[in-house]
Design an enzyme around this catalytic site. Sequence first.
Site, PDB file in Angstrom:
ATOM      1  N   SER A  29       0.911  -1.138  -0.112  1.00 37.16           N
ATOM      2  CA  SER A  29      -0.046   0.065  -0.055  1.00 37.16           C
ATOM      3  C   SER A  29       0.851   1.108  -0.008  1.00 37.16           C
ATOM      4  O   SER A  29       0.474   2.433  -0.337  1.00 37.16           O
ATOM      5  CB  SER A  29      -0.842   0.052   1.227  1.00 37.16           C
ATOM      6  OG  SER A  29      -1.592  -1.102   1.298  1.00 37.16           O
TER       7      SER A  29
ATOM      8  N   ASN B  91      -6.658   5.951  -2.513  1.00 36.78           N
ATOM      9  CA  ASN B  91      -6.325   6.357  -1.125  1.00 36.78           C
ATOM     10  C   ASN B  91      -5.706   7.795  -1.397  1.00 36.78           C
ATOM     11  O   ASN B  91      -6.022   8.452  -0.459  1.00 36.78           O
ATOM     12  CB  ASN B  91      -5.180   5.567  -0.423  1.00 36.78           C
ATOM     13  CG  ASN B  91      -5.591   4.192   0.199  1.00 36.78           C
ATOM     14  OD1 ASN B  91      -6.668   4.051   0.484  1.00 36.78           O
ATOM     15  ND2 ASN B  91      -4.728   3.255   0.173  1.00 36.78           N
TER      16      ASN B  91
ATOM     17  N   GLU C 292      -5.973  -2.068  -8.614  1.00 40.20           N
ATOM     18  CA  GLU C 292      -5.032  -0.972  -9.122  1.00 40.20           C
ATOM     19  C   GLU C 292      -3.655  -1.509  -9.601  1.00 40.20           C
ATOM     20  O   GLU C 292      -2.922  -2.038  -8.905  1.00 40.20           O
ATOM     21  CB  GLU C 292      -4.773   0.084  -8.022  1.00 40.20           C
ATOM     22  CG  GLU C 292      -5.925   0.597  -7.572  1.00 40.20           C
ATOM     23  CD  GLU C 292      -5.783   1.790  -6.332  1.00 40.20           C
ATOM     24  OE1 GLU C 292      -6.081   3.175  -6.645  1.00 40.20           O
ATOM     25  OE2 GLU C 292      -4.944   1.477  -5.633  1.00 40.20           O
TER      26      GLU C 292
ATOM     27  N   HIS D  12      -2.585  -3.859  -6.667  1.00 37.86           N
ATOM     28  CA  HIS D  12      -2.915  -3.437  -5.331  1.00 37.86           C
ATOM     29  C   HIS D  12      -4.385  -3.872  -5.239  1.00 37.86           C
ATOM     30  O   HIS D  12      -5.357  -3.320  -5.890  1.00 37.86           O
ATOM     31  CB  HIS D  12      -3.023  -2.084  -5.221  1.00 37.86           C
ATOM     32  CG  HIS D  12      -3.218  -1.489  -3.928  1.00 37.86           C
ATOM     33  ND1 HIS D  12      -4.091  -0.568  -3.506  1.00 37.86           N
ATOM     34  CD2 HIS D  12      -2.777  -1.741  -2.672  1.00 37.86           C
ATOM     35  CE1 HIS D  12      -4.216  -0.094  -2.289  1.00 37.86           C
ATOM     36  NE2 HIS D  12      -3.240  -1.254  -1.799  1.00 37.86           N
TER      37      HIS D  12
HETATM   38  N1  LIG Z   1      -5.296  -5.024   4.800  1.00 37.05           N
HETATM   39  C1  LIG Z   1      -5.797  -4.383   3.791  1.00 37.05           C
HETATM   40  O1  LIG Z   1      -6.824  -4.038   3.657  1.00 37.05           O
HETATM   41  C2  LIG Z   1      -4.711  -4.106   2.672  1.00 37.05           C
HETATM   42  C3  LIG Z   1      -5.185  -3.657   1.497  1.00 37.05           C
HETATM   43  C4  LIG Z   1      -4.407  -3.586   0.344  1.00 37.05           C
HETATM   44  C5  LIG Z   1      -2.868  -3.778   0.393  1.00 37.05           C
HETATM   45  N2  LIG Z   1      -2.497  -4.314   1.685  1.00 37.05           N
HETATM   46  C6  LIG Z   1      -1.133  -4.610   1.730  1.00 37.05           C
HETATM   47  O2  LIG Z   1      -0.945  -6.076   1.788  1.00 37.05           O
HETATM   48  C7  LIG Z   1      -0.072  -6.609   2.308  1.00 37.05           C
HETATM   49  C8  LIG Z   1      -0.368  -7.629   3.680  1.00 37.05           C
HETATM   50  O3  LIG Z   1      -1.262  -7.111   4.321  1.00 37.05           O
HETATM   51  P1  LIG Z   1      -2.144  -7.851   5.218  1.00 37.05           P
HETATM   52  O4  LIG Z   1      -3.228  -7.352   5.604  1.00 37.05           O
HETATM   53  O5  LIG Z   1      -2.618  -9.459   4.437  1.00 37.05           O
HETATM   54  O6  LIG Z   1      -1.473  -8.479   6.379  1.00 37.05           O
HETATM   55  P2  LIG Z   1      -1.177  -9.590   7.225  1.00 37.05           P
HETATM   56  O7  LIG Z   1      -0.597  -9.295   8.502  1.00 37.05           O
HETATM   57  O8  LIG Z   1      -2.800 -10.398   7.489  1.00 37.05           O
HETATM   58  O9  LIG Z   1      -0.593 -10.887   6.459  1.00 37.05           O
HETATM   59  C9  LIG Z   1       0.998 -10.703   6.392  1.00 37.05           C
HETATM   60  C10 LIG Z   1       1.377 -12.167   6.344  1.00 37.05           C
HETATM   61  O10 LIG Z   1       2.816 -11.973   5.930  1.00 37.05           O
HETATM   62  C11 LIG Z   1       3.486 -13.021   6.451  1.00 37.05           C
HETATM   63  N3  LIG Z   1       4.653 -13.136   6.335  1.00 37.05           N
HETATM   64  C12 LIG Z   1       5.778 -12.230   7.098  1.00 37.05           C
HETATM   65  N4  LIG Z   1       6.984 -12.361   6.798  1.00 37.05           N
HETATM   66  C13 LIG Z   1       6.983 -13.133   5.729  1.00 37.05           C
HETATM   67  C14 LIG Z   1       7.894 -13.687   4.905  1.00 37.05           C
HETATM   68  N5  LIG Z   1       9.094 -13.582   5.187  1.00 37.05           N
HETATM   69  N6  LIG Z   1       7.684 -14.827   3.887  1.00 37.05           N
HETATM   70  C15 LIG Z   1       6.247 -14.960   3.965  1.00 37.05           C
HETATM   71  N7  LIG Z   1       5.263 -14.652   4.607  1.00 37.05           N
HETATM   72  C16 LIG Z   1       5.762 -13.768   5.585  1.00 37.05           C
HETATM   73  C17 LIG Z   1       2.860 -13.093   7.922  1.00 37.05           C
HETATM   74  O11 LIG Z   1       3.232 -14.322   8.741  1.00 37.05           O
HETATM   75  C18 LIG Z   1       1.407 -12.949   7.421  1.00 37.05           C
HETATM   76  O12 LIG Z   1       0.552 -14.099   7.409  1.00 37.05           O
HETATM   77  C19 LIG Z   1       0.691  -5.356   3.024  1.00 37.05           C
HETATM   78  O13 LIG Z   1       1.694  -5.023   2.080  1.00 37.05           O
HETATM   79  C20 LIG Z   1      -0.411  -4.294   2.928  1.00 37.05           C
HETATM   80  O14 LIG Z   1       0.122  -3.043   2.838  1.00 37.05           O
HETATM   81  C21 LIG Z   1      -3.210  -4.496   2.764  1.00 37.05           C
END
Ligand SMILES: NC(=O)c1ccc[n+]([C@@H]2O[C@H](COP(=O)([O-])OP(=O)(O)OC[C@H]3O[C@@H](n4cnc5c(N)ncnc54)[C@H](O)[C@@H]3O)[C@@H](O)[C@H]2O)c1
Length: 284
Positions: free
Chosen positions: A120, A191, A153, A141
């Site tokens: 993000s 955003n 996106e 995204h």
């Molecule tokens: N939550 C949202 O609404 C949203 C929306 C768009 C984008 N994002 C982006 O998506 C990404 C993930 O967000 P999320 O909300 O799913 O987070 P989350 O915390 O639910 O998931 C992250 C996952 O990454 C894993 N992880 C950590 N280190 C790792 C590694 N070295 N190798 C493999 N897996 C690993 C963790 O164990 C966890 O399961 C971020 O970059 C965030 O900015 C989130």
Amino acid sequence: MRSINAVGIVGGGFMGSGIAESCARAEVPVIIYEPEAAPLERSRARLEESLGRAVSRGRLSAEEREATLERISFSTDLDRFSGVDGVIEAVTEDVTVKGKLFQALDRLLDDAVFLASNTSSIPIAQIGSWTQRPERVLGLHFFSPVPVMSLVEIVVGYRTDPDVVSDAEAFARQIGKFTVRTKDRSGFIVNFLLVPYLMSGIRMFQDGFASREDIDEAMVRGCGHPMGPLTLADFIGLDVLYAIGDALFEEFKAPEYAPPPLLKRMVVSGAHGRKTGKGFYDYA
Ligand SMILES: NC(=O)c1ccc[n+]([C@@H]2O[C@H](COP(=O)([O-])OP(=O)(O)OC[C@H]3O[C@@H](n4cnc5c(N)ncnc54)[C@H](O)[C@@H]3O)[C@@H](O)[C@H]2O)c1
């Protein structure tokens, strides 16, 4: 145009599991990688539950649920990605973690069409710089919850190859998403527009301009929004919103992105919105 027959997903958290579900429902086999087994188990449970919900709502048959689950495999071994046509990274928003991963993916996958990040806030140009071939790095995204929200996106980095953009765009459409293209600028399209609006709503409430209910009802009934800004902020997560506002402010130095003092006080006090039971509203 290169077709995408199998995808590797790095990170089986909230977004990674949702992206895997969207791919598998569109008949694209996926492998989810996490270095530890426990988060993969949580991802499997999350996927089973989400697909079960789709069956109970009549959106999927029981046979389709089984077939979808069979297209998803889980691994703690990144080498299992060899042979995938594209990768979508959705790990914790941390430059050190993402940096190491993109270096490893770049070494492992000579032939992949694209290495995409769901980040993000980290510039795609920076992610590309961790690889030897930044021309195949771009942002995909997604929006949460991924199986429900249709938008992706397509974030075009400074060095992303136009053919890679077209291939990744075709893939996003193949999995049923609607795509829009955006430059690699903090906030992308959604955003960049949404965050100043939410920050204004929070400032209005902070300054006692109107009650939280009146601010929200005004935007629902006056503008036809499905929910008001404070309800939406609670839904997104106030910690997440704070981080996005901070990243936008850092990039553009424009006051409309700066998180208001009240938001910071709420975040450091653990009031992160719906997920913690307390935000602008109580969810106990
Ligand atoms: N939550 C949202 O609404 C949203 C929306 C768009 C984008 N994002 C982006 O998506 C990404 C993930 O967000 P999320 O909300 O799913 O987070 P989350 O915390 O639910 O998931 C992250 C996952 O990454 C894993 N992880 C950590 N280190 C790792 C590694 N070295 N190798 C493999 N897996 C690993 C963790 O164990 C966890 O399961 C971020 O970059 C965030 O900015 C989130």
